[in-house]
Scaffold this active site. Structure first.
Site, PDB file in Angstrom:
ATOM      1  N   ASP A  36       0.857  -1.183   0.000  1.00 40.39           N
ATOM      2  CA  ASP A  36       0.000   0.000   0.000  1.00 40.39           C
ATOM      3  C   ASP A  36       0.898   1.240   0.000  1.00 40.39           C
ATOM      4  O   ASP A  36       1.875   1.316   0.751  1.00 40.39           O
ATOM      5  CB  ASP A  36      -0.901  -0.006   1.244  1.00 40.39           C
ATOM      6  CG  ASP A  36      -1.832   1.186   1.288  1.00 40.39           C
ATOM      7  OD1 ASP A  36      -2.948   1.078   0.770  1.00 40.39           O
ATOM      8  OD2 ASP A  36      -1.439   2.231   1.847  1.00 40.39           O
ATOM      9  N   ILE A  37       0.562   2.220  -0.857  1.00 40.59           N
ATOM     10  CA  ILE A  37       1.352   3.454  -0.925  1.00 40.59           C
ATOM     11  C   ILE A  37       1.053   4.304   0.306  1.00 40.59           C
ATOM     12  O   ILE A  37      -0.104   4.613   0.597  1.00 40.59           O
ATOM     13  CB  ILE A  37       1.029   4.245  -2.204  1.00 40.59           C
ATOM     14  CG1 ILE A  37       1.297   3.388  -3.451  1.00 40.59           C
ATOM     15  CG2 ILE A  37       1.855   5.531  -2.261  1.00 40.59           C
ATOM     16  CD1 ILE A  37       0.894   4.057  -4.752  1.00 40.59           C
ATOM     17  N   ASP A  83      -2.228   9.631 -10.351  1.00 36.40           N
ATOM     18  CA  ASP A  83      -2.234   8.529 -11.312  1.00 36.40           C
ATOM     19  C   ASP A  83      -0.813   8.186 -11.764  1.00 36.40           C
ATOM     20  O   ASP A  83      -0.474   7.013 -11.957  1.00 36.40           O
ATOM     21  CB  ASP A  83      -3.079   8.889 -12.532  1.00 36.40           C
ATOM     22  CG  ASP A  83      -4.573   8.828 -12.241  1.00 36.40           C
ATOM     23  OD1 ASP A  83      -4.950   8.327 -11.164  1.00 36.40           O
ATOM     24  OD2 ASP A  83      -5.360   9.282 -13.092  1.00 36.40           O
ATOM     25  N   GLU A 111      -4.821   2.356  -3.983  1.00 33.13           N
ATOM     26  CA  GLU A 111      -3.350   2.374  -3.966  1.00 33.13           C
ATOM     27  C   GLU A 111      -2.775   1.081  -3.409  1.00 33.13           C
ATOM     28  O   GLU A 111      -1.634   1.049  -2.948  1.00 33.13           O
ATOM     29  CB  GLU A 111      -2.845   3.568  -3.158  1.00 33.13           C
ATOM     30  CG  GLU A 111      -3.198   3.564  -1.681  1.00 33.13           C
ATOM     31  CD  GLU A 111      -4.504   4.230  -1.336  1.00 33.13           C
ATOM     32  OE1 GLU A 111      -4.629   4.731  -0.209  1.00 33.13           O
ATOM     33  OE2 GLU A 111      -5.423   4.244  -2.193  1.00 33.13           O
ATOM     34  N   ASN A 165      -2.691  13.044  -3.600  1.00 35.84           N
ATOM     35  CA  ASN A 165      -3.819  13.533  -4.386  1.00 35.84           C
ATOM     36  C   ASN A 165      -4.269  14.913  -3.925  1.00 35.84           C
ATOM     37  O   ASN A 165      -4.573  15.793  -4.742  1.00 35.84           O
ATOM     38  CB  ASN A 165      -4.993  12.558  -4.286  1.00 35.84           C
ATOM     39  CG  ASN A 165      -4.868  11.400  -5.262  1.00 35.84           C
ATOM     40  OD1 ASN A 165      -4.254  11.526  -6.313  1.00 35.84           O
ATOM     41  ND2 ASN A 165      -5.447  10.262  -4.902  1.00 35.84           N
TER      42      ASN A 165
END
Length: 301
Positions: A177-178, A194, A220, A185
């Site tokens: 997971d980022i 993106d 993500e 964002n």
């Protein structure tokens, strides 16, 4: 090796990336294949050093070779040809595995005036593109990142779990997971978000073997399925994935660099497992990694 126009013409025609540096490692030749493989134009890089946020090779252990163990620097000093496998930085941010050769560049008198680096993509690009096209045709690929989607994961897992039930070697499942992606964002907008997703996805997909499966799970989050992974290798793989993403960056329009990290949870399949409980175990480990400070991994004990 003597530097002359015939050499330049030869290097310009190769499919491998090639560039020349002087004794201070400033780039003065950059072929078309290097532009294609890295995303950097010759106009952008000629006159600069490859360590100036361009290629920035790192080893599988995360060592920055521009700082420690640069093959070009070693070749300029001792005149020896070197070969090594590294992860190269692409202009789009991701890390890609390449094989690098460094050779001395000499003048007509035999004096070393610099070095040549040649690099080639370790992956079979043609085969990869054909496979991705097949996935798209069968609606099994994520349209943004090009990785497999959930349906693709379900198909892969059916085969893998059936093998485990029949006594086959267990496989590893990694969930990544980022970290702080919502902030990316919120601060930079969804277009940059993106690009970050694509950068991380490409890096993860390039860091595993051809028979491994890399999937965008949603948002993500990503899942990687790696067959024939012994217990002691889980941590090694997780650390390699973490390091490679940590050493990625996007160059923004204002020339600032945007970096992200990932957290990971990992587990191994066992008899009786389903996709759901495997993902639940990896997700629980991921949750622990997040709560422990992020940019780290936790294994299912």
């Amino acid at each position: 090796m003597v530097y002359d126009e015939s050499l330049v013409q030869l290097m310009s025609s190769l499919d491998s990336g090639v560039y020349f540096v002087d004794r201070k490692r400033r780039i003065f030749f950059w072929n078309k294949a290097a532009e294609f493989l890295t995303g950097y134009s010759g106009e952008r890089v000629v006159g600069s050093s490859c360590s100036e946020n361009i290629l920035r090779h790192i080893s599988a252990e995360g060592v920055e070779l521009c700082v420690q163990g640069c093959p070009l620097a070693g070749t300029i000093i001792d005149g020896r040809v070197r070969r090594t496998e590294v992860y190269m930085h692409h202009r789009n941010g991701q890390r890609l595995p390449v094989t690098v050769w460094a050779a001395p560049l000499t003048d007509a008198s035999g004096q070393t005036i610099g070095a040549i680096e040649m690099f080639t993509d370790q992956g079979d690009r043609g085969s990869l593109l054909r496979e991705l096209e097949k996935l798209r045709h069968e609606a099994l690929a994520d349209p943004l990142t090009g990785l497999g989607n959930r349906r693709y994961l379900q198909i892969v897992m059916e085969t893998r779990l059936e093998s485990v039930e029949k006594g086959g070697e267990a496989f590893g499942l990694f969930m990544a997971d980022i970290d702080h992606f919502k902030k990316v964002n919120d601060v930079h907008g969804h277009n940059i978000g993106d690009r970050v997703l694509t950068m991380v996805a490409t890096t993860l997909g390039s860091a595993v073997r051809p028979l491994d499966a890399a999937v965008r799970w949603g948002g993500e989050e990503f899942i990687l399925v790696c067959p024939k992974v012994p217990p002691k290798a889980l941590g090694e793989i997780a650390e390699r994935l973490r390091l490679l993403v940590e050493h990625c960056w996007l160059e923004l329009e204002d020339t600032s660099l945007l970096r992200v990290t990932i957290s990971l949870g990992a587990t191994r399949a066992r008899r009786g497992d389903t996709l759901e409980n495997l993902v639940a175990r990896a997700d629980a480990c991921l949750y622990r990694a997040k709560n422990s400070g992020r940019n780290r991994w936790v294994l299912d004990e």
